[in-house]
Scaffold this motif. Structure first.
Motif, PDB file in Angstrom:
ATOM      1  N   TYR A  43       0.630  -1.260  -0.491  1.00 40.55           N
ATOM      2  CA  TYR A  43      -0.323   0.115  -0.226  1.00 40.55           C
ATOM      3  C   TYR A  43       1.078   1.299  -0.003  1.00 40.55           C
ATOM      4  CZ  TYR A  43      -3.653  -3.381   1.691  1.00 40.55           C
ATOM      5  OH  TYR A  43      -4.218  -4.607   2.293  1.00 40.55           O
ATOM      6  N   ARG A  44       0.033   2.466  -0.385  1.00 38.35           N
ATOM      7  CA  ARG A  44       1.143   3.696  -0.468  1.00 38.35           C
ATOM      8  C   ARG A  44       1.403   4.519   1.271  1.00 38.35           C
ATOM      9  NH1 ARG A  44       2.344   6.129  -5.609  1.00 38.35           N
ATOM     10  NH2 ARG A  44       0.848   5.681  -7.215  1.00 38.35           N
ATOM     11  N   ARG A  45       0.573   3.781   1.833  1.00 38.95           N
ATOM     12  CA  ARG A  45       0.117   4.570   3.229  1.00 38.95           C
ATOM     13  C   ARG A  45      -0.524   3.825   3.674  1.00 38.95           C
ATOM     14  NH1 ARG A  45      -1.674  10.510   2.358  1.00 38.95           N
ATOM     15  NH2 ARG A  45      -3.764   9.478   1.703  1.00 38.95           N
ATOM     16  N   SER A  64      -3.854   2.828   5.868  1.00 42.45           N
ATOM     17  CA  SER A  64      -5.469   3.105   5.803  1.00 42.45           C
ATOM     18  C   SER A  64      -5.282   3.923   6.964  1.00 42.45           C
ATOM     19  CB  SER A  64      -5.910   2.358   6.207  1.00 42.45           C
ATOM     20  OG  SER A  64      -6.542   1.623   4.180  1.00 42.45           O
ATOM     21  N   GLU A 108      -6.261   2.404   1.778  1.00 42.85           N
ATOM     22  CA  GLU A 108      -5.829   2.812   0.565  1.00 42.85           C
ATOM     23  C   GLU A 108      -5.998   1.112  -0.301  1.00 42.85           C
ATOM     24  OE1 GLU A 108      -4.017   5.014   0.359  1.00 42.85           O
ATOM     25  OE2 GLU A 108      -4.995   6.473   1.459  1.00 42.85           O
ATOM     26  N   THR A 109      -6.033   0.837  -1.155  1.00 40.67           N
ATOM     27  CA  THR A 109      -5.633   0.054  -2.117  1.00 40.67           C
ATOM     28  C   THR A 109      -4.064  -0.573  -2.188  1.00 40.67           C
ATOM     29  OG1 THR A 109      -5.920   1.452  -4.111  1.00 40.67           O
ATOM     30  CG2 THR A 109      -8.000   0.740  -2.784  1.00 40.67           C
ATOM     31  N   HIS A 147      -2.750   0.193  -6.755  1.00 39.82           N
ATOM     32  CA  HIS A 147      -3.526   1.180  -6.186  1.00 39.82           C
ATOM     33  C   HIS A 147      -4.976   1.534  -6.818  1.00 39.82           C
ATOM     34  CE1 HIS A 147       0.459   0.366  -3.727  1.00 39.82           C
ATOM     35  NE2 HIS A 147       0.644   1.283  -5.054  1.00 39.82           N
ATOM     36  N   ARG A 165      -8.512   2.987  -7.682  1.00 43.07           N
ATOM     37  CA  ARG A 165      -8.986   3.950  -6.845  1.00 43.07           C
ATOM     38  C   ARG A 165     -10.696   3.376  -7.581  1.00 43.07           C
ATOM     39  NH1 ARG A 165      -9.254  11.267  -7.117  1.00 43.07           N
ATOM     40  NH2 ARG A 165     -10.349  10.770  -5.066  1.00 43.07           N
ATOM     41  N   ASP A 221      -6.133  -2.053   3.489  1.00 39.60           N
ATOM     42  CA  ASP A 221      -5.399  -2.322   4.089  1.00 39.60           C
ATOM     43  C   ASP A 221      -6.976  -1.801   5.807  1.00 39.60           C
ATOM     44  OD1 ASP A 221      -3.175  -1.932   5.944  1.00 39.60           O
ATOM     45  OD2 ASP A 221      -3.691  -0.233   6.260  1.00 39.60           O
ATOM     46  N   PRO A 225      -5.552   5.515  -3.505  1.00 33.94           N
ATOM     47  CA  PRO A 225      -5.343   6.957  -2.450  1.00 33.94           C
ATOM     48  C   PRO A 225      -6.159   7.294  -3.433  1.00 33.94           C
ATOM     49  CG  PRO A 225      -4.424   6.190  -4.410  1.00 33.94           C
ATOM     50  CD  PRO A 225      -5.194   5.089  -4.625  1.00 33.94           C
ATOM     51  N   ALA A 272      -1.746  11.890  -3.182  1.00 29.04           N
ATOM     52  CA  ALA A 272      -0.241  10.466  -2.986  1.00 29.04           C
ATOM     53  C   ALA A 272      -0.370  10.040  -5.235  1.00 29.04           C
ATOM     54  CB  ALA A 272      -1.527   9.720  -2.409  1.00 29.04           C
TER      55      ALA A 272
END
Length: 468
Positions: free
Chosen positions: A10-12, A14, A28-29, A41, A43, A125, A149, A153
């Motif tokens: 994940y980018r970051r 959740s 976050e995906t 990721h 959306r 997440d 995101p 992001a």
């Protein structure tokens, strides 16, 4: 037991954050399937949920199942839920670590506001700090939901910053897929109004309690507007296997408007799987239970016949191309588009269900398109009975004699397989133990493969003779 490590990035994390117009829930995906192919990721939604507190509680219930093991609870289970955008709704799915409970939250069109729903499937997440924050959401807090995101992001973060590696057993994968196929055989058996639903569910034993199902399967039967327990599977009864496994529904009980129960027609004293659905404002939360807390979905064998046919394999590939992330798959439309009969389309959907490419919604009695973010080919490839049956066919171990057949096992022992009104019985220990209750044994499966192959060759010969 074969297993692999599943890497989920994940980018970051959740998080639930304060925003100018209320609270922002950013889910976050990971990497997932979309109409344009695999995408990092993706959306799927950015808008508001109409019932923030209910949505938070229901999402926590799905996360509860993902983190639970109802059998051998001392072992760890930590798998992030799966989210699917179907254009008009969001679906959050999870599967327990023990492989015996499937959960799904359907956030329907009335539950969403101010944003378009995308198409695709990926992991989402749900971490411990997020769980704690969700449990504190009040009913008056406006909640903005973002699945995937945000634009910042996407443009400023370079690569994933959160990575999880979790063990993924083949048995768990097969069970996640098999639960969909089993649910396709369910019908609505009971519907309770809100007050009866709360009374019944609050009276069930909790996890860790002293009341257990060791004495055998429990059954309930509809009576008036409620359900009453019964000691035997009378007509109209529904099996309640491991009732403590419904504990996740407690999170949403005070918001329930109804309780629906789905299951197969009672066919004997053996325990059966069942689905329990709590109806919520703009949402549905469903738990599907395997026939016993110690018995996961992976060994049920409900789809083995479909997996064993080459025709269904070819049909499934064709049908898969025609799916378009529909929230409700229409068999008649697919049959017309593919030039197949509805029966062949249904068999193809069963096969797609076993590889995680479609799910099944009991409330709408229809499959829906999604692509599990796991190695779906392993579901079929590593099915032990299917592998063994194909090995027996390849070894020439099957001998046909009208309605009878003889299958010579690897140890030289001969098993007799008999066709009784379309049901194949066998002299092996598997059939003696389960009587077909967990799908066909490997010998019956091998016989069915050989007979289908012979019928196909005969059909080709007839066509060839007619051509001459």
């Amino acid at each position: 037991m074969t297993r692999s490590l599943q890497a989920v990035a994940y980018r970051r994390p959740s998080a639930l954050e304060s925003a100018a117009d209320g609270r922002l829930l950013g889910l976050e995906t990971s990497r997932g399937a979309t109409p344009t192919g695999l995408q990092d990721h993706p959306r799927f939604f950015s808008g508001f949920v109409t019932s923030p507190q209910i949505a938070a509680a229901a999402l926590l219930a799905v996360a509860d199942v993902a983190a639970a093991r109802y059998y051998q609870p001392q072992l760890r289970a930590s798998l992030d839920p799966v989210v699917t955008g179907n254009g008009d709704r969001l679906r959050f799915e999870s599967f327990s670590g023990c492989g015996g409970v499937y959960a799904r939250l359907d956030v329907l069109t009335p539950g969403l506001d101010g944003g378009e729903v995308g198409h695709g499937t990926t992991n989402v997440d749900v971490n411990n700090p997020l769980r704690e924050a969700l449990s504190r959401i009040g009913s008056d807090d406006p909640l903005h939901l973002r699945v995937g995101p945000d634009e910042l992001a996407v443009t400023t973060l370079d690569g994933p910053v959160v990575e999880k590696k979790v063990p993924l057993p083949d048995r768990w994968l097969r069970g996640f897929a098999e639960a969909q196929v089993i649910a396709a055989g369910f019908d609505l058996r009971a519907e309770l109004p809100a007050d009866e639903a709360v009374r019944f569910l609050r009276g069930l034993p909790r996890a860790g309690g002293t009341r257990r199902s060791a004495a055998g399967p429990r059954w309930v039967v509809p009576m008036g507007h409620g359900l009453r327990p019964t000691t035997r599977p009378v007509p109209g009864a529904v099996c309640l296997p491991g009732p403590e496994r419904l504990a996740a529904l407690q999170r949403v009980l005070r918001h329930a408007t109804a309780l629906r129960v789905y299951g197969p027609a009672v066919g004997g004293a053996a325990a059966e799987a069942a689905a329990w659905e709590v109806v919520l404002p703009g949402m549905r939360l469903t738990l599907t239970l395997s026939p016993d807390a110690s018995r996961g979905f992976s060994g049920e064998g409900g789809a083995l016949d479909a997996l064993a046919t080459e025709e269904a394999a070819e049909d499934a590939e064709l049908i898969a191309v025609l799916l378009a992330w529909e929230p409700r798959v229409d068999v008649a439309d697919l049959a017309a588009a593919a030039g197949l009969t509805p029966e062949r389309v249904r068999a193809a959907l069963v096969r797609l269900g076993t590889s995680g490419r479609v799910g099944y919604d009991t409330a709408e009695a229809a499959y829906f398109h999604r692509e599990l973010p796991y190695d779906a080919e392993r579901v079929e490839k590593h099915n032990p009975r299917l592998r063994s049956a194909r090995a027996l066919v390849a070894a020439g171990a099957v001998s046909l004699d009208g309605p009878l057949a003889t299958v010579t096992a690897e140890d030289g022992h001969a098993h007799r397989v008999r066709d009784e009104a379309g049901v194949l019985t066998c002299s092996c220990l598997w059939w003696a133990k389960y009587r077909g209750g967990r799908g066909p044994c490997k010998h019956a499966l091998a016989v069915r493969m050989v007979r289908r192959g012979a019928a196909t060759e005969q059909g080709r010969a007839v066509v060839g003779g007619g051509a001459r």
